[in-house]
Design a protein around this motif. Structure first.
Motif, PDB file in Angstrom:
ATOM      1  N   LYS A  49       0.852  -1.162  -0.107  1.00  0.00           N
ATOM      2  CA  LYS A  49       0.011   0.005   0.000  1.00  0.00           C
ATOM      3  C   LYS A  49       0.801   1.403  -0.006  1.00  0.00           C
ATOM      4  N   ASN A  50       2.195   1.196   0.245  1.00  0.00           N
ATOM      5  CA  ASN A  50       3.095   2.066   0.478  1.00  0.00           C
ATOM      6  C   ASN A  50       3.833   2.477  -0.911  1.00  0.00           C
ATOM      7  N   PRO A  51       3.293   3.765  -1.501  1.00  0.00           N
ATOM      8  CA  PRO A  51       3.964   3.884  -2.957  1.00  0.00           C
ATOM      9  C   PRO A  51       5.275   3.901  -2.876  1.00  0.00           C
ATOM     10  N   ASN A  52       6.101   4.158  -1.794  1.00  0.00           N
ATOM     11  CA  ASN A  52       7.542   3.826  -1.578  1.00  0.00           C
ATOM     12  C   ASN A  52       8.225   2.541  -1.036  1.00  0.00           C
ATOM     13  N   GLN A 111       9.495  -3.738  -5.785  1.00  0.00           N
ATOM     14  CA  GLN A 111       8.231  -3.285  -5.333  1.00  0.00           C
ATOM     15  C   GLN A 111       7.248  -4.610  -5.425  1.00  0.00           C
ATOM     16  N   HIS A 152       0.601  -0.614  -5.439  1.00  0.00           N
ATOM     17  CA  HIS A 152       0.018   0.580  -4.689  1.00  0.00           C
ATOM     18  C   HIS A 152      -0.775   1.274  -5.652  1.00  0.00           C
ATOM     19  N   PHE A 153      -0.508   1.102  -7.068  1.00  0.00           N
ATOM     20  CA  PHE A 153      -1.414   1.985  -7.912  1.00  0.00           C
ATOM     21  C   PHE A 153      -2.925   1.632  -8.218  1.00  0.00           C
ATOM     22  N   SER A 156      -3.922   1.977  -3.511  1.00  0.00           N
ATOM     23  CA  SER A 156      -3.761   3.357  -3.122  1.00  0.00           C
ATOM     24  C   SER A 156      -3.619   4.347  -3.942  1.00  0.00           C
ATOM     25  N   PRO A 157      -4.229   4.606  -5.239  1.00  0.00           N
ATOM     26  CA  PRO A 157      -3.667   5.253  -5.975  1.00  0.00           C
ATOM     27  C   PRO A 157      -3.724   6.856  -5.768  1.00  0.00           C
ATOM     28  N   LYS A 158      -2.882   7.728  -6.261  1.00  0.00           N
ATOM     29  CA  LYS A 158      -2.869   9.185  -6.029  1.00  0.00           C
ATOM     30  C   LYS A 158      -3.441   9.889  -7.235  1.00  0.00           C
ATOM     31  N   THR A 236       1.825   9.009 -13.361  1.00  0.00           N
ATOM     32  CA  THR A 236       2.101  10.193 -12.768  1.00  0.00           C
ATOM     33  C   THR A 236       1.461  11.282 -13.499  1.00  0.00           C
TER      34      THR A 236
END
Length: 377
Positions: A49-52, A111, A152-153, A156-158, A236
């Motif tokens: 879940k962590n993008p990093n 990842q 994570h995409f 938990s997408p941004k 992005t």
């Protein structure tokens, strides 16, 4: 009580291949079962879940790819995890980690990935159900369809699909190249997967001269495509950042014979188009339009090639060339190449193979035949 993870519906429908879209709930159920019933699953989801988030993986440890396999319309299952092998191929920049510890020599930062494999060919399905480990791949008429994406995409997408750029690879092949080591093309798009891939398929079937489209046609005609992997590399809303990443990936793989990009990536690609008269200085094309520009130019100039100036110039430097030839995973070192040539006076290729630790006998034989590493003196 732990809540179930959900896959973002908008991104799923934007990125997933069309035959997979209706199976989102099944994918969620398999993921949740894995997370809730497996100790590794509980650890995996925290990082996923962590993008990093990354796993530091050493040879012999599990690669954090959750592969969900569907055999036709039957319920899916979580495939066995693969373990990292020495020499695992990656292209990456130097990175500082929160722990402050640099990667060890054979360690990789990976990842968490969700990978879905949809098998539809009757022969593949029958072989899998009967536990067969070999089959005549030339009889496969429906390549397996894979979709791979950093978890994570989807979890938990941004960003929003219509306002973001996607960096992707199309990978295809057969046999031991499954699922990531076949021919590959790196691209950037703002379109949905369905639309972008349909554009590629029309170009492939329409005789497009682009290397990606030509190679796909050739391999298909020879019965050598048993899978197609649509792999998301990044998402992005920062086009500058995405261009830089695309350029890095394409240049990092430029000497890889499986690479099907014909021009440099990112801004180097735009500069190349302008310097070679394919694009006017005042025109700034969308990322998706570069293929069309190159394809039209090739149709108008069928006898001309597309040299990459920044590669051609560097390739004249023998030291640089040798470093590129010998500096990648799976390649022979300069010392190994020289040893092969010296040992050839007394030993066969098979004996040399065991002595110097080459990948296989064929790799040694190609050196002896003068087919590879000719730049190394």
């Amino acid at each position: 009580m732990r809540s179930d993870v959900k896959i973002n519906k908008l991104w799923w429908e934007h990125l997933a291949p069309k035959p997979m879209i209706a199976r989102r709930r099944e994918v969620e159920a398999l993921l949740n079962n894995f997370i809730q019933k497996s100790p590794y699953g509980a650890e995996w989801i925290k990082v996923a879940k962590n993008p990093n988030g990354i796993f530091r993986v050493k040879p012999g440890q599990m690669i954090p790819v959750v592969q969900l396999t569907f055999l036709g319309k039957a319920p899916g299952f979580v495939a066995p995890f693969q373990k990292l092998k020495a020499g695992h191929r990656t292209v990456g920049a130097a990175t500082e980690y929160q722990s402050g510890r640099p990667l060890e020599e054979a360690e990789r930062a990976l990842q968490p990935i969700i990978s879905i494999d949809l098998v539809t060919d009757p022969l593949f399905i029958q072989a899998a159900r009967q536990g067969q480990t070999t089959l005549d791949e030339s009889q496969i008429t429906q390549p397996s369809l894979l979709f791979s994406i950093p978890a994570h995409f989807l979890l938990s997408p941004k960003h929003f699909p219509k306002k973001a750029y996607v960096l992707y690879q199309h990978i295809f092949g057969h046999g031991g190249s499954y699922p990531n080591d076949g021919f590959f093309y790196v691209g950037v798009t703002t379109r949905s997967w369905q639309k972008r891939w349909s554009e590629h398929k029309r170009a492939i079937n329409g005789g497009s001269p682009l290397l990606f489209h030509r190679k796909y046609r050739e391999e298909k005609e020879k019965g050598r495509i048993t899978y197609v992997n649509h792999k998301v590399m990044g998402i992005t809303d920062d086009l500058e950042k995405l261009y830089a990443t695309e350029e890095f990936l394409v240049e990092g793989h430029w000497e890889d014979q499986r690479r099907l990009n014909m021009i440099p990536g990112g801004k180097s690609g735009l500069r190349y188009l302008r310097e070679n008269g394919l694009l006017q200085q005042s025109v700034v094309p969308m990322p998706d339009e570069r293929d069309r520009i190159v394809g039209e130019w090739l149709k108008e100039h069928p006898r001309k090639g597309l040299p990459a100036p920044w590669v051609a110039e560097k390739w004249r430097d023998n030291d640089w060339a040798v470093a590129q030839i010998c500096g990648r995973d799976g390649r022979l070192s300069v010392e190994q190449i020289r040893a092969i040539r010296q040992l050839a006076n007394e030993y066969s290729a098979e004996e040399i193979f065991t002595r110097i630790g080459a990948k296989n006998v064929a790799q040694v034989q190609r050196v002896l035949d003068g087919k590879t590493y000719s730049r190394v003196e």
